[in-house]
Scaffold this active site. Structure first.
Site, mmCIF file in Angstrom:
data_model
loop_
_atom_site.group_PDB
_atom_site.id
_atom_site.type_symbol
_atom_site.label_atom_id
_atom_site.label_comp_id
_atom_site.label_asym_id
_atom_site.label_seq_id
_atom_site.Cartn_x
_atom_site.Cartn_y
_atom_site.Cartn_z
ATOM 1 N N ASN A 11 0.893 -1.061 -0.068
ATOM 2 C CA ASN A 11 -0.048 0.050 -0.037
ATOM 3 C C ASN A 11 0.832 1.233 0.045
ATOM 4 O OD1 ASN A 11 -0.172 -1.255 2.862
ATOM 5 N ND2 ASN A 11 -0.824 0.969 3.472
ATOM 6 N N ASP A 12 0.824 2.158 1.023
ATOM 7 C CA ASP A 12 1.382 3.322 1.097
ATOM 8 C C ASP A 12 2.829 3.493 0.411
ATOM 9 O OD1 ASP A 12 -1.021 3.776 2.547
ATOM 10 O OD2 ASP A 12 0.112 4.730 4.114
ATOM 11 N N SER A 71 3.464 3.569 8.277
ATOM 12 C CA SER A 71 3.837 5.081 7.445
ATOM 13 C C SER A 71 4.725 6.032 8.070
ATOM 14 C CB SER A 71 2.817 5.461 6.514
ATOM 15 O OG SER A 71 1.907 4.432 5.676
#
Length: 400
Positions: A11-12, A71
């Site tokens: 993801n991120d 993150s």
């Protein structure tokens, strides 16, 4: 061209960095899974040209007090490099802590250090994560995204003279989820980024609300780092494709963004999620403008040579729509209607307010990105997609 893992969940994007000789790109990663899990890692890849990526060993993994390594961002300091990340406790995932990890080189190994910031008290904080650290005169500035009482999105700020001692300085910006004019920005700002474009700082945030991921928004910020006072909000993306961009400065010293590209799933290969190609940021007055990075556009060529990634730049959608086919069937249509660029991919239809000219269309197998002067739309198609040689409304230029 769209970075994904050999196996696992992506993801991120995290901390895209030009180190003077090549680009590094980290990313949220769950090995051997096509589903998100608490125990996220920091994956790591490198590129010489911003087009082709080579996956390296995991940079950071859970353990040593972290149930998940979520993150954050990365800075260079005299001793090497320091990652600031969200350390997560599985018992309370919404309220993370900011911890650092050091390495003399971007290739690691990374050694975890102390927790330097935790949830501010007395504010009714219901979510806290995603530190973004940037240099400022005389020291360093950190922003962290948060939600207040599930209803107000905000960023809190800390300052430091040395990257180790951090002083909390309050909320730098906030906005209630009830405020919708001109853009709604949710109840939590994930992955806040403070980006300087054309001599003006802009706050870029990802709008989260009630467990759902929405779009990316941006606003110019004031000169005071403790009171960003964002105003004149704009929506940078539309639809369910782009989210959680990470900012970077490229080899030419220009600002850019890389997005998470949601929706890509390949259960057979045990792989899910991808990252966008890099985008260059510009300004039109107080508004940010996205463009595909010149590393992408200048690489495009007329010869296909077996490629399945291509770029088209229709001259004016008001004159004729753009249509791309796979197996003879129209799969992607980009048109213009009443001041909006309309993107139709399969059963999905999204639009952005934008001029009819200046549109860039990128395809790469199942990944599509449409970038306009008013915002961008991305989508991933189910299963493999082999694009036909010809399109209507503009010619393909193929990417190596």
């Amino acid at each position: 061209m769209h970075l994904t893992a050999e196996r696992g969940w992506v993801n991120d994007p995290l901390a895209p960095t030009w180190d003077g000789s090549r680009y590094h790109l980290f990313f949220q990663y769950v090995p051997d899974s096509t589903q998100w899990r608490t125990g996220c890692h920091w994956g790591h890849a490198v590129s010489d040209d911003l087009l082709h990526w080579r996956e390296l060993d995991v940079a950071l993994a859970p353990g040593d007090g972290d149930d998940g390594v979520w993150s954050g961002s990365l800075v260079r300091h005299p001793g090497g490099w320091r990652i600031f990340y969200t350390s997560v406790d599985a018992a309370d995932q919404q309220l993370g802590r900011v911890r650092w990890a050091d390495s003399p080189t971007l290739d690691g190994p990374w050694t975890k250090g102390e927790v330097v910031a935790e949830t501010p008290r007395g504010l009714g904080v219901t979510a806290f994560r995603d530190p973004f650290v940037v240099a400022e005169p005389g020291g360093w500035r950190m922003l962290v995204g948060l939600s207040l009482d599930h209803a107000v999105a905000a960023v809190a700020t800390w300052s430091s003279p040395d990257l180790s001692r951090w002083t909390y300085e309050g909320l730098a910006a906030s906005r209630p989820s009830s405020q919708v004019d001109p853009v709604w920005t949710g109840s939590l700002w994930e992955c806040p980024q403070l980006v300087e474009v054309g001599g003006r700082r802009h706050l870029v945030v990802s709008a989260w609300h009630d467990g759902l991921l929405h779009h990316v928004a941006a606003a110019p910020a004031g000169p005071d780092p403790t009171v960003l006072a964002p105003a004149q909000w704009q929506q940078l993306t539309a639809g369910s494709g782009y989210y959680a961009p990470a900012s970077f400065v490229d080899a030419e010293g220009e600002p850019g963004l890389v997005f998470w590209l949601r929706g890509l799933h390949d259960d057979e290969a045990v792989r899910a999620g991808a990252l966008s190609v890099p985008h260059r940021l510009g300004r039109n007055g107080d508004r940010l403008v996205l463009r595909l990075h010149p590393a992408v556009t200048t690489a495009a060529r007329s010869r296909r040579d077996g490629s399945n990634a291509a770029l088209a730049e229709p001259s004016d959608l008001a004159v004729a729509p753009f249509r791309a086919r796979a197996g003879g069937a129209t799969v992607l249509t980009v048109s213009y209607d009443d001041g909006r660029v309309v993107v139709e991919v399969g059963e999905t239809r999204e639009s952005v307010e934008a001029p009819s000219a200046g549109v860039q269309v990128l395809v790469d197998g199942p990944c599509t990105e449409v970038v306009t002067l008013g915002g961008a739309v991305a989508h991933t198609l189910p299963g493999p997609t082999w694009w036909d040689d010809d399109a209507d409304g503009a010619s393909w230029r193929w990417l190596p």
